[in-house]
Design a protein around this motif. Sequence first.
Motif, short mmCIF file in Angstrom:
data_model
loop_
_atom_site.label_atom_id
_atom_site.label_comp_id
_atom_site.label_asym_id
_atom_site.label_seq_id
_atom_site.Cartn_x
_atom_site.Cartn_y
_atom_site.Cartn_z
N VAL A 1 0.84 -1.21 0.00
CA VAL A 1 0.00 0.00 0.00
C VAL A 1 0.87 1.26 0.00
CG1 VAL A 1 -0.41 0.28 2.49
CG2 VAL A 1 -2.15 0.99 0.85
N ALA A 2 2.00 1.23 0.66
CA ALA A 2 2.91 2.39 0.63
C ALA A 2 3.37 2.65 -0.80
CB ALA A 2 4.09 2.17 1.55
N HIS A 3 3.76 1.59 -1.50
CA HIS A 3 4.18 1.74 -2.90
C HIS A 3 3.03 2.28 -3.76
CE1 HIS A 3 8.14 0.01 -2.53
NE2 HIS A 3 7.66 -1.10 -2.01
N PHE B 1 -8.05 8.71 -7.31
CA PHE B 1 -6.95 8.40 -6.40
C PHE B 1 -7.15 7.02 -5.77
CE2 PHE B 1 -4.84 8.70 -2.23
CZ PHE B 1 -3.58 9.14 -2.61
N VAL B 2 -8.34 6.79 -5.22
CA VAL B 2 -8.64 5.52 -4.57
C VAL B 2 -8.59 4.36 -5.56
CG1 VAL B 2 -10.46 4.22 -3.36
CG2 VAL B 2 -9.92 6.57 -2.68
N GLU B 3 -9.15 4.57 -6.74
CA GLU B 3 -9.17 3.52 -7.75
C GLU B 3 -7.75 3.10 -8.14
OE1 GLU B 3 -10.31 3.39 -12.39
OE2 GLU B 3 -11.92 4.06 -11.05
N ARG B 4 -6.87 4.06 -8.32
CA ARG B 4 -5.49 3.75 -8.69
C ARG B 4 -4.78 2.98 -7.58
NH1 ARG B 4 -3.12 7.23 -12.96
NH2 ARG B 4 -4.88 8.26 -13.92
N ILE B 5 -5.00 3.39 -6.36
CA ILE B 5 -4.38 2.68 -5.23
C ILE B 5 -4.96 1.28 -5.10
CG2 ILE B 5 -4.15 2.66 -2.71
CD1 ILE B 5 -3.97 5.75 -2.94
N ALA B 6 -6.26 1.15 -5.25
CA ALA B 6 -6.90 -0.17 -5.17
C ALA B 6 -6.34 -1.11 -6.24
CB ALA B 6 -8.42 -0.03 -5.32
N THR C 1 -9.83 -3.52 -2.21
CA THR C 1 -11.15 -2.94 -2.47
C THR C 1 -11.03 -1.43 -2.31
OG1 THR C 1 -11.88 -3.01 -0.17
CG2 THR C 1 -12.30 -4.99 -1.53
N ASP C 2 -11.98 -0.68 -2.83
CA ASP C 2 -11.94 0.77 -2.68
C ASP C 2 -11.96 1.20 -1.21
OD1 ASP C 2 -11.73 0.99 -5.41
OD2 ASP C 2 -13.70 1.91 -5.71
N PRO C 3 -12.81 0.62 -0.35
CA PRO C 3 -12.79 1.03 1.05
C PRO C 3 -11.44 0.73 1.72
CG PRO C 3 -14.85 -0.07 0.57
CD PRO C 3 -13.98 -0.25 -0.63
N GLU C 4 -10.83 -0.41 1.40
CA GLU C 4 -9.50 -0.72 1.95
C GLU C 4 -8.47 0.29 1.47
OE1 GLU C 4 -9.50 -5.61 2.27
OE2 GLU C 4 -9.10 -4.67 0.32
N ALA C 5 -8.53 0.61 0.19
CA ALA C 5 -7.58 1.57 -0.38
C ALA C 5 -7.74 2.94 0.27
CB ALA C 5 -7.77 1.66 -1.89
N LEU C 6 -8.95 3.37 0.47
CA LEU C 6 -9.21 4.67 1.08
C LEU C 6 -8.65 4.73 2.50
CD1 LEU C 6 -10.54 7.46 0.89
CD2 LEU C 6 -12.66 6.38 1.69
N HIS C 7 -8.98 3.73 3.30
CA HIS C 7 -8.50 3.70 4.69
C HIS C 7 -6.98 3.64 4.75
CE1 HIS C 7 -7.84 2.61 8.82
NE2 HIS C 7 -7.24 1.51 8.42
N ARG C 8 -6.40 2.74 3.99
CA ARG C 8 -4.95 2.55 4.03
C ARG C 8 -4.20 3.76 3.48
NH1 ARG C 8 -4.50 -3.95 2.67
NH2 ARG C 8 -5.97 -4.56 4.32
N ALA C 9 -4.76 4.41 2.47
CA ALA C 9 -4.14 5.62 1.94
C ALA C 9 -4.11 6.70 3.02
CB ALA C 9 -4.89 6.12 0.71
#
Length: 128
Positions: A23-25, A71-76, A82-90
């Motif tokens: 997630v950091a990457h 932003f969230v979609e790219r991280i996911a 998932t988008d919620p995981e990406a949002l929280h972890r970001a």
Amino acid sequence: MNEIVELIRRRACLAESRDAELVAHAVLRTLSERISPEAAASLAAQLPSELAEDLRPGGGPVEGGFELADFVERIAERGNLTDPEALHRAGVVLDVLSRETVHVADEVWDVLPEPLRQLVEAERLRVA
């Protein structure tokens, strides 16, 4: 394992350091698409080399807005989340970076979508 990755792992309640690294990457690669080469270089200089590499190839800011969904979609996608995981972890990654590096807020904060800034603020208050 470096200190920043360990902080991300603990704060995001992840069992494996590999998940925190991933997630950091993902967050740093996404930021590299949105911040200036100067801001990317400044942030990269403060990170361990394995994380700094994600910022070096950045071509500078992309024209147009920087929407939260994008932003969230790219991280996911990059983190296989998932988008919620990406949002929280970001939010966790950005908060850790703002605490562990100098001037990140000054150089990165302005390009973040307002809802993501609010998420980071909420994360900061939760930890304080």
